[in-house]
Design a protein around this motif. Structure first.
Motif, PDB file in Angstrom:
ATOM      1  N   VAL A  62       0.846  -1.197   0.000  1.00 34.18           N
ATOM      2  CA  VAL A  62       0.000   0.000   0.000  1.00 34.18           C
ATOM      3  C   VAL A  62       0.880   1.246   0.000  1.00 34.18           C
ATOM      4  CG1 VAL A  62      -1.827   1.269   1.178  1.00 34.18           C
ATOM      5  CG2 VAL A  62      -1.781  -1.233   1.276  1.00 34.18           C
ATOM      6  N   ILE A  63       0.601   2.141  -0.924  1.00 36.11           N
ATOM      7  CA  ILE A  63       1.280   3.428  -0.997  1.00 36.11           C
ATOM      8  C   ILE A  63       0.238   4.505  -0.769  1.00 36.11           C
ATOM      9  CG2 ILE A  63       2.647   4.981  -2.437  1.00 36.11           C
ATOM     10  CD1 ILE A  63       3.222   2.259  -4.070  1.00 36.11           C
ATOM     11  N   ASN A  64       0.463   5.336   0.218  1.00 36.28           N
ATOM     12  CA  ASN A  64      -0.492   6.381   0.571  1.00 36.28           C
ATOM     13  C   ASN A  64      -0.126   7.684  -0.128  1.00 36.28           C
ATOM     14  OD1 ASN A  64      -2.154   5.127   2.971  1.00 36.28           O
ATOM     15  ND2 ASN A  64      -0.021   4.587   3.321  1.00 36.28           N
ATOM     16  N   VAL A  72      -0.463  -4.012  -5.808  1.00 35.98           N
ATOM     17  CA  VAL A  72      -0.122  -2.706  -5.247  1.00 35.98           C
ATOM     18  C   VAL A  72      -1.392  -1.863  -5.188  1.00 35.98           C
ATOM     19  CG1 VAL A  72       1.273  -0.615  -5.486  1.00 35.98           C
ATOM     20  CG2 VAL A  72       2.204  -2.833  -6.197  1.00 35.98           C
ATOM     21  N   ARG A  73      -1.613  -1.244  -4.059  1.00 32.50           N
ATOM     22  CA  ARG A  73      -2.790  -0.369  -3.900  1.00 32.50           C
ATOM     23  C   ARG A  73      -2.339   1.065  -3.660  1.00 32.50           C
ATOM     24  NH1 ARG A  73      -5.726   0.352   1.003  1.00 32.50           N
ATOM     25  NH2 ARG A  73      -5.013  -1.702   1.718  1.00 32.50           N
ATOM     26  N   LEU A  74      -2.893   1.978  -4.438  1.00 28.39           N
ATOM     27  CA  LEU A  74      -2.657   3.401  -4.218  1.00 28.39           C
ATOM     28  C   LEU A  74      -3.807   3.932  -3.391  1.00 28.39           C
ATOM     29  CD1 LEU A  74      -0.700   5.708  -4.845  1.00 28.39           C
ATOM     30  CD2 LEU A  74      -2.090   6.248  -6.855  1.00 28.39           C
ATOM     31  N   ASN A  75      -3.491   4.368  -2.185  1.00 28.92           N
ATOM     32  CA  ASN A  75      -4.494   4.835  -1.240  1.00 28.92           C
ATOM     33  C   ASN A  75      -4.527   6.365  -1.271  1.00 28.92           C
ATOM     34  OD1 ASN A  75      -6.378   4.639   0.966  1.00 28.92           O
ATOM     35  ND2 ASN A  75      -4.720   5.345   2.294  1.00 28.92           N
ATOM     36  N   PHE A  76      -5.653   6.917  -1.680  1.00 29.34           N
ATOM     37  CA  PHE A  76      -5.795   8.369  -1.764  1.00 29.34           C
ATOM     38  C   PHE A  76      -6.221   8.912  -0.404  1.00 29.34           C
ATOM     39  CE2 PHE A  76      -6.104   6.910  -6.086  1.00 29.34           C
ATOM     40  CZ  PHE A  76      -5.421   7.886  -6.809  1.00 29.34           C
ATOM     41  N   TYR A  93       5.000   3.013   6.932  1.00 33.78           N
ATOM     42  CA  TYR A  93       4.132   3.492   5.858  1.00 33.78           C
ATOM     43  C   TYR A  93       4.969   4.025   4.699  1.00 33.78           C
ATOM     44  CZ  TYR A  93      -0.181   3.446   8.663  1.00 33.78           C
ATOM     45  OH  TYR A  93      -1.278   3.067   9.403  1.00 33.78           O
ATOM     46  N   LEU A  94       4.517   3.773   3.482  1.00 31.76           N
ATOM     47  CA  LEU A  94       5.049   4.438   2.301  1.00 31.76           C
ATOM     48  C   LEU A  94       4.090   5.571   1.967  1.00 31.76           C
ATOM     49  CD1 LEU A  94       6.268   1.553  -0.044  1.00 31.76           C
ATOM     50  CD2 LEU A  94       7.660   3.433   0.859  1.00 31.76           C
ATOM     51  N   MET A  95       4.553   6.807   2.136  1.00 34.73           N
ATOM     52  CA  MET A  95       3.662   7.958   2.010  1.00 34.73           C
ATOM     53  C   MET A  95       4.245   8.996   1.065  1.00 34.73           C
ATOM     54  SD  MET A  95       2.579   8.407   6.051  1.00 34.73           S
ATOM     55  CE  MET A  95       4.283   8.497   6.642  1.00 34.73           C
ATOM     56  N   LEU A  96       3.394   9.491   0.177  1.00 37.35           N
ATOM     57  CA  LEU A  96       3.733  10.589  -0.729  1.00 37.35           C
ATOM     58  C   LEU A  96       2.913  11.809  -0.355  1.00 37.35           C
ATOM     59  CD1 LEU A  96       3.699   8.641  -4.100  1.00 37.35           C
ATOM     60  CD2 LEU A  96       5.684   9.885  -3.219  1.00 37.35           C
ATOM     61  N   ASN A  97       3.565  12.974  -0.267  1.00 38.02           N
ATOM     62  CA  ASN A  97       2.823  14.183   0.070  1.00 38.02           C
ATOM     63  C   ASN A  97       2.250  14.816  -1.196  1.00 38.02           C
ATOM     64  OD1 ASN A  97       4.727  15.823  -1.195  1.00 38.02           O
ATOM     65  ND2 ASN A  97       5.530  16.699   0.685  1.00 38.02           N
ATOM     66  N   PRO A  98       1.520  15.932  -1.095  1.00 34.68           N
ATOM     67  CA  PRO A  98       0.864  16.501  -2.282  1.00 34.68           C
ATOM     68  C   PRO A  98       1.815  16.941  -3.391  1.00 34.68           C
ATOM     69  CG  PRO A  98      -0.168  17.339  -0.285  1.00 34.68           C
ATOM     70  CD  PRO A  98       1.067  16.612   0.148  1.00 34.68           C
ATOM     71  N   GLU A  99       3.096  17.098  -3.078  1.00 39.20           N
ATOM     72  CA  GLU A  99       4.075  17.491  -4.091  1.00 39.20           C
ATOM     73  C   GLU A  99       4.852  16.292  -4.628  1.00 39.20           C
ATOM     74  OE1 GLU A  99       6.519  20.605  -2.526  1.00 39.20           O
ATOM     75  OE2 GLU A  99       4.819  21.886  -2.029  1.00 39.20           O
ATOM     76  N   GLY A 100       4.423  15.085  -4.236  1.00 40.40           N
ATOM     77  CA  GLY A 100       5.065  13.882  -4.746  1.00 40.40           C
ATOM     78  C   GLY A 100       6.352  13.521  -4.037  1.00 40.40           C
ATOM     79  N   LYS A 101       6.499  13.952  -2.790  1.00 39.59           N
ATOM     80  CA  LYS A 101       7.691  13.654  -1.999  1.00 39.59           C
ATOM     81  C   LYS A 101       7.382  12.533  -1.003  1.00 39.59           C
ATOM     82  CE  LYS A 101       9.168  18.508  -2.157  1.00 39.59           C
ATOM     83  NZ  LYS A 101       9.468  19.717  -1.353  1.00 39.59           N
TER      84      LYS A 101
END
Length: 299
Positions: free
Chosen positions: A7-9, A69-73, A242-250
Protein backbone atom coordinates in the motif's frame (compact mmCIF):
# COMPACT_ATOMS: atom_id res chain seq x y z
CA UNK A 1 8.20 -12.90 4.43
CA UNK A 2 5.29 -12.51 2.05
CA UNK A 3 2.27 -10.19 1.98
CA UNK A 4 -0.55 -10.00 -0.52
CA UNK A 5 -0.55 -6.26 -1.18
CA UNK A 6 1.75 -3.25 -0.91
CA UNK A 7 0.00 0.00 0.00
CA UNK A 8 1.28 3.43 -1.00
CA UNK A 9 -0.49 6.38 0.57
CA UNK A 10 -0.80 9.41 -1.69
CA UNK A 11 -1.82 12.43 0.36
CA UNK A 12 -3.24 14.28 -2.61
CA UNK A 13 -3.90 17.58 -0.83
CA UNK A 14 -3.31 19.20 2.52
CA UNK A 15 -6.62 21.04 2.25
CA UNK A 16 -9.38 19.73 4.52
CA UNK A 17 -12.81 20.83 5.63
CA UNK A 18 -12.14 19.54 9.15
CA UNK A 19 -9.49 20.72 11.59
CA UNK A 20 -8.55 17.67 13.65
CA UNK A 21 -6.16 18.84 16.33
CA UNK A 22 -3.94 15.76 16.08
CA UNK A 23 -3.64 15.83 12.26
CA UNK A 24 -0.17 14.93 10.98
CA UNK A 25 -0.98 15.50 7.29
CA UNK A 26 0.78 18.85 7.16
CA UNK A 27 4.08 19.52 5.48
CA UNK A 28 6.47 22.34 6.35
CA UNK A 29 6.77 24.73 3.43
CA UNK A 30 3.97 23.10 1.44
CA UNK A 31 2.42 25.60 -0.97
CA UNK A 32 -1.11 24.63 -1.98
CA UNK A 33 -0.46 26.01 -5.46
CA UNK A 34 2.39 23.53 -5.87
CA UNK A 35 0.21 20.52 -5.09
CA UNK A 36 0.38 18.25 -8.10
CA UNK A 37 -3.38 17.91 -8.58
CA UNK A 38 -3.47 21.35 -10.22
CA UNK A 39 -1.97 19.72 -13.32
CA UNK A 40 -3.32 16.44 -14.66
CA UNK A 41 -0.02 15.86 -16.47
CA UNK A 42 1.78 15.97 -13.12
CA UNK A 43 -0.68 13.54 -11.56
CA UNK A 44 -0.34 11.28 -14.59
CA UNK A 45 3.45 11.31 -14.27
CA UNK A 46 3.35 10.56 -10.52
CA UNK A 47 0.83 7.72 -10.77
CA UNK A 48 2.55 6.23 -13.83
CA UNK A 49 5.99 6.29 -12.20
CA UNK A 50 4.52 4.75 -9.06
CA UNK A 51 2.84 1.95 -11.02
CA UNK A 52 5.89 1.25 -13.18
CA UNK A 53 8.22 1.01 -10.20
CA UNK A 54 6.17 -0.86 -7.63
CA UNK A 55 4.35 -3.25 -9.97
CA UNK A 56 7.67 -4.44 -11.38
CA UNK A 57 10.73 -5.94 -9.73
CA UNK A 58 12.25 -3.72 -7.04
CA UNK A 59 14.01 -4.20 -3.65
CA UNK A 60 10.79 -3.79 -1.63
CA UNK A 61 8.99 -6.39 -3.75
CA UNK A 62 11.95 -8.74 -3.36
CA UNK A 63 11.73 -8.31 0.42
CA UNK A 64 7.95 -8.51 0.87
CA UNK A 65 6.93 -10.69 -2.05
CA UNK A 66 3.67 -8.78 -2.56
CA UNK A 67 1.32 -9.72 -5.40
CA UNK A 68 -0.53 -6.42 -5.93
CA UNK A 69 -0.12 -2.71 -5.25
CA UNK A 70 -2.79 -0.37 -3.90
CA UNK A 71 -2.66 3.40 -4.22
CA UNK A 72 -4.49 4.83 -1.24
CA UNK A 73 -5.80 8.37 -1.76
CA UNK A 74 -5.69 10.42 1.43
CA UNK A 75 -5.26 14.01 2.52
CA UNK A 76 -6.19 16.39 3.92
CA UNK A 77 -9.49 15.53 2.29
CA UNK A 78 -9.09 14.30 -1.31
CA UNK A 79 -12.84 14.40 -1.99
CA UNK A 80 -12.58 18.21 -1.87
CA UNK A 81 -10.78 17.97 -5.23
CA UNK A 82 -13.90 16.65 -6.96
CA UNK A 83 -13.27 15.61 -10.57
CA UNK A 84 -9.48 15.85 -10.11
CA UNK A 85 -9.69 13.14 -7.47
CA UNK A 86 -11.97 10.96 -9.61
CA UNK A 87 -9.67 11.25 -12.65
CA UNK A 88 -6.67 10.22 -10.53
CA UNK A 89 -8.53 7.14 -9.25
CA UNK A 90 -9.52 6.12 -12.78
CA UNK A 91 -5.94 6.60 -13.97
CA UNK A 92 -4.56 4.40 -11.19
CA UNK A 93 -7.04 1.65 -12.02
CA UNK A 94 -6.17 1.83 -15.73
CA UNK A 95 -2.49 1.25 -14.88
CA UNK A 96 -3.18 -1.91 -12.90
CA UNK A 97 -3.17 -0.49 -9.39
CA UNK A 98 -5.79 -1.28 -6.78
CA UNK A 99 -7.29 1.85 -5.27
CA UNK A 100 -8.66 3.01 -1.95
CA UNK A 101 -9.73 6.21 -0.24
CA UNK A 102 -9.34 7.50 3.29
CA UNK A 103 -11.90 10.24 3.89
CA UNK A 104 -13.68 12.00 6.72
CA UNK A 105 -16.85 11.20 4.77
CA UNK A 106 -18.50 14.57 5.21
CA UNK A 107 -18.32 15.44 1.50
CA UNK A 108 -19.23 11.99 0.20
CA UNK A 109 -22.54 12.90 -1.37
CA UNK A 110 -24.60 10.23 -3.06
CA UNK A 111 -23.56 11.70 -6.42
CA UNK A 112 -19.86 11.42 -5.58
CA UNK A 113 -20.35 7.91 -4.21
CA UNK A 114 -22.07 6.80 -7.40
CA UNK A 115 -19.19 8.10 -9.51
CA UNK A 116 -16.26 6.76 -7.50
CA UNK A 117 -17.46 3.70 -5.55
CA UNK A 118 -17.25 1.18 -8.44
CA UNK A 119 -13.58 2.10 -8.88
CA UNK A 120 -12.51 1.89 -5.22
CA UNK A 121 -11.38 -1.50 -3.97
CA UNK A 122 -11.56 -0.16 -0.42
CA UNK A 123 -13.39 2.72 1.22
CA UNK A 124 -11.84 3.90 4.47
CA UNK A 125 -13.72 6.36 6.65
CA UNK A 126 -12.23 8.20 9.61
CA UNK A 127 -14.74 8.13 12.46
CA UNK A 128 -13.61 8.93 16.00
CA UNK A 129 -16.85 9.51 17.85
CA UNK A 130 -20.63 9.21 17.71
CA UNK A 131 -21.00 12.33 19.86
CA UNK A 132 -21.16 15.78 18.25
CA UNK A 133 -19.63 17.56 21.25
CA UNK A 134 -16.64 15.22 21.24
CA UNK A 135 -16.30 15.63 17.48
CA UNK A 136 -16.21 19.40 17.96
CA UNK A 137 -13.55 19.06 20.65
CA UNK A 138 -11.36 16.91 18.40
CA UNK A 139 -11.89 19.17 15.38
CA UNK A 140 -13.95 16.72 13.36
CA UNK A 141 -16.42 19.43 12.32
CA UNK A 142 -16.41 22.02 9.57
CA UNK A 143 -16.76 25.78 10.00
CA UNK A 144 -20.53 25.43 10.37
CA UNK A 145 -20.02 22.74 13.04
CA UNK A 146 -21.40 20.11 10.66
CA UNK A 147 -19.94 16.62 11.12
CA UNK A 148 -20.22 13.01 10.02
CA UNK A 149 -23.02 11.63 12.16
CA UNK A 150 -23.45 7.89 12.83
CA UNK A 151 -26.59 7.95 10.70
CA UNK A 152 -24.79 9.46 7.71
CA UNK A 153 -21.92 7.00 8.18
CA UNK A 154 -24.41 4.14 7.89
CA UNK A 155 -25.89 5.67 4.72
CA UNK A 156 -22.45 6.07 3.09
CA UNK A 157 -21.45 2.48 3.83
CA UNK A 158 -24.79 1.18 2.53
CA UNK A 159 -24.48 3.19 -0.69
CA UNK A 160 -20.87 2.06 -1.25
CA UNK A 161 -21.79 -1.59 -0.79
CA UNK A 162 -24.73 -1.22 -3.17
CA UNK A 163 -22.44 0.29 -5.82
CA UNK A 164 -19.54 -2.08 -5.21
CA UNK A 165 -20.57 -5.39 -3.59
CA UNK A 166 -16.97 -6.64 -3.68
CA UNK A 167 -15.55 -3.49 -2.07
CA UNK A 168 -13.96 -3.53 1.36
CA UNK A 169 -15.11 -1.14 4.10
CA UNK A 170 -12.66 0.06 6.74
CA UNK A 171 -13.25 2.40 9.66
CA UNK A 172 -10.33 4.27 11.20
CA UNK A 173 -10.65 5.51 14.77
CA UNK A 174 -7.95 7.56 16.47
CA UNK A 175 -8.00 7.15 20.25
CA UNK A 176 -7.27 10.49 21.91
CA UNK A 177 -7.84 12.32 25.17
CA UNK A 178 -11.41 13.24 24.24
CA UNK A 179 -12.81 9.88 23.11
CA UNK A 180 -10.86 7.18 24.97
CA UNK A 181 -13.75 6.52 27.37
CA UNK A 182 -16.44 6.37 24.68
CA UNK A 183 -17.96 3.14 23.41
CA UNK A 184 -18.63 2.79 19.68
CA UNK A 185 -19.91 -0.77 19.79
CA UNK A 186 -23.45 0.12 18.68
CA UNK A 187 -22.34 2.18 15.68
CA UNK A 188 -19.68 -0.26 14.50
CA UNK A 189 -22.02 -3.22 14.92
CA UNK A 190 -24.65 -1.55 12.72
CA UNK A 191 -22.30 -1.04 9.77
CA UNK A 192 -20.02 -4.05 10.47
CA UNK A 193 -16.96 -2.97 8.45
CA UNK A 194 -14.52 -5.54 7.12
CA UNK A 195 -11.85 -3.90 9.27
CA UNK A 196 -11.90 -1.50 12.20
CA UNK A 197 -8.48 0.03 12.67
CA UNK A 198 -8.01 1.55 16.11
CA UNK A 199 -5.01 3.85 16.21
CA UNK A 200 -3.38 5.57 19.15
CA UNK A 201 -2.99 9.29 18.42
CA UNK A 202 0.50 9.88 17.01
CA UNK A 203 2.45 12.88 18.37
CA UNK A 204 4.12 13.98 15.14
CA UNK A 205 3.92 17.70 15.87
CA UNK A 206 2.15 17.89 19.24
CA UNK A 207 1.29 15.63 22.16
CA UNK A 208 -1.71 17.67 23.34
CA UNK A 209 -4.27 14.96 22.52
CA UNK A 210 -2.13 11.98 23.48
CA UNK A 211 -3.35 9.15 25.69
CA UNK A 212 -1.39 6.76 27.84
CA UNK A 213 -0.87 3.20 26.75
CA UNK A 214 -3.23 2.13 29.53
CA UNK A 215 -5.97 4.43 28.21
CA UNK A 216 -5.43 3.14 24.68
CA UNK A 217 -5.63 -0.49 25.83
CA UNK A 218 -8.72 0.35 27.87
CA UNK A 219 -10.45 1.57 24.70
CA UNK A 220 -9.54 -1.58 22.77
CA UNK A 221 -10.53 -3.92 25.57
CA UNK A 222 -14.00 -2.41 25.97
CA UNK A 223 -14.62 -3.26 22.31
CA UNK A 224 -13.38 -6.83 22.47
CA UNK A 225 -16.76 -8.15 21.31
CA UNK A 226 -15.66 -6.89 17.89
CA UNK A 227 -12.22 -8.48 18.06
CA UNK A 228 -12.75 -10.33 14.77
CA UNK A 229 -12.58 -7.04 12.83
CA UNK A 230 -10.29 -4.94 15.05
CA UNK A 231 -6.73 -4.13 14.06
CA UNK A 232 -4.89 -2.17 16.74
CA UNK A 233 -2.13 0.21 15.72
CA UNK A 234 -0.07 1.69 18.54
CA UNK A 235 2.60 4.34 18.01
CA UNK A 236 5.43 1.83 17.64
CA UNK A 237 3.49 0.10 14.86
CA UNK A 238 3.39 3.32 12.83
CA UNK A 239 7.01 4.46 12.82
CA UNK A 240 8.73 3.67 9.51
CA UNK A 241 5.89 1.36 8.48
CA UNK A 242 4.13 3.49 5.86
CA UNK A 243 5.05 4.44 2.30
CA UNK A 244 3.66 7.96 2.01
CA UNK A 245 3.73 10.59 -0.73
CA UNK A 246 2.82 14.18 0.07
CA UNK A 247 0.86 16.50 -2.28
CA UNK A 248 4.07 17.49 -4.09
CA UNK A 249 5.07 13.88 -4.75
CA UNK A 250 7.69 13.65 -2.00
CA UNK A 251 8.08 10.50 0.08
CA UNK A 252 8.05 11.33 3.76
CA UNK A 253 8.33 9.67 7.14
CA UNK A 254 7.69 10.81 10.69
CA UNK A 255 10.99 11.58 12.41
CA UNK A 256 10.00 10.92 16.03
CA UNK A 257 7.66 12.18 18.75
CA UNK A 258 7.01 15.91 18.20
CA UNK A 259 9.94 16.06 15.75
CA UNK A 260 8.00 16.54 12.52
CA UNK A 261 8.88 14.71 9.32
CA UNK A 262 11.64 13.90 6.84
CA UNK A 263 10.99 14.36 3.12
CA UNK A 264 12.54 13.18 -0.11
CA UNK A 265 12.78 15.16 -3.32
CA UNK A 266 9.67 14.87 -5.49
CA UNK A 267 9.51 11.74 -7.62
CA UNK A 268 8.79 14.06 -10.53
CA UNK A 269 12.35 15.36 -10.12
CA UNK A 270 14.26 12.20 -9.18
CA UNK A 271 13.82 8.46 -9.59
CA UNK A 272 11.79 6.55 -7.02
CA UNK A 273 14.95 4.59 -6.20
CA UNK A 274 16.71 7.85 -5.32
CA UNK A 275 13.72 9.29 -3.44
CA UNK A 276 13.45 6.23 -1.20
CA UNK A 277 17.04 6.70 0.01
CA UNK A 278 15.93 9.91 1.76
CA UNK A 279 13.46 8.20 4.10
CA UNK A 280 13.51 5.24 6.45
CA UNK A 281 11.02 2.57 5.48
CA UNK A 282 11.00 -0.74 7.36
CA UNK A 283 9.38 -3.56 5.33
CA UNK A 284 9.25 -5.81 8.41
CA UNK A 285 7.24 -3.23 10.37
CA UNK A 286 4.98 -2.67 7.37
CA UNK A 287 4.22 -6.40 7.16
CA UNK A 288 3.39 -6.62 10.88
CA UNK A 289 0.63 -4.05 10.46
CA UNK A 290 -1.29 -6.45 8.23
CA UNK A 291 -1.91 -9.21 10.72
CA UNK A 292 -5.62 -9.97 10.77
CA UNK A 293 -6.63 -8.88 14.25
CA UNK A 294 -5.51 -8.38 17.84
CA UNK A 295 -4.89 -10.97 20.51
CA UNK A 296 -6.76 -9.64 23.55
CA UNK A 297 -4.76 -11.95 25.80
CA UNK A 298 -1.75 -9.76 25.10
CA UNK A 299 -3.47 -6.61 26.44
Amino acid sequence: MSIQELVINFHMTETCNFRCEYCYATWDGNNSQQELHHSYSNIKELVTKTANYFLNDNPIKQKLGYKSVRLNFAGGEPVMLGSRFIKAVLLAKSLGLNTSLITNGHLLTNTMLSKVSPHLDMLGISFDTADHLLADSIGRVDRKKDWLSPQRLEEIVFHYRQSNPCGIVKINTVVNKYNWEETLTATITKIMPDKWKILRVLPVYSDSLCVTQQQYKHYITKHQSLSNIIVAEDNDDMWQSYLMLNPEGKFYQNSGPCEGIKQSPSILDVSITDALTHIEFNPDTFAKRYKSNIDFQEI
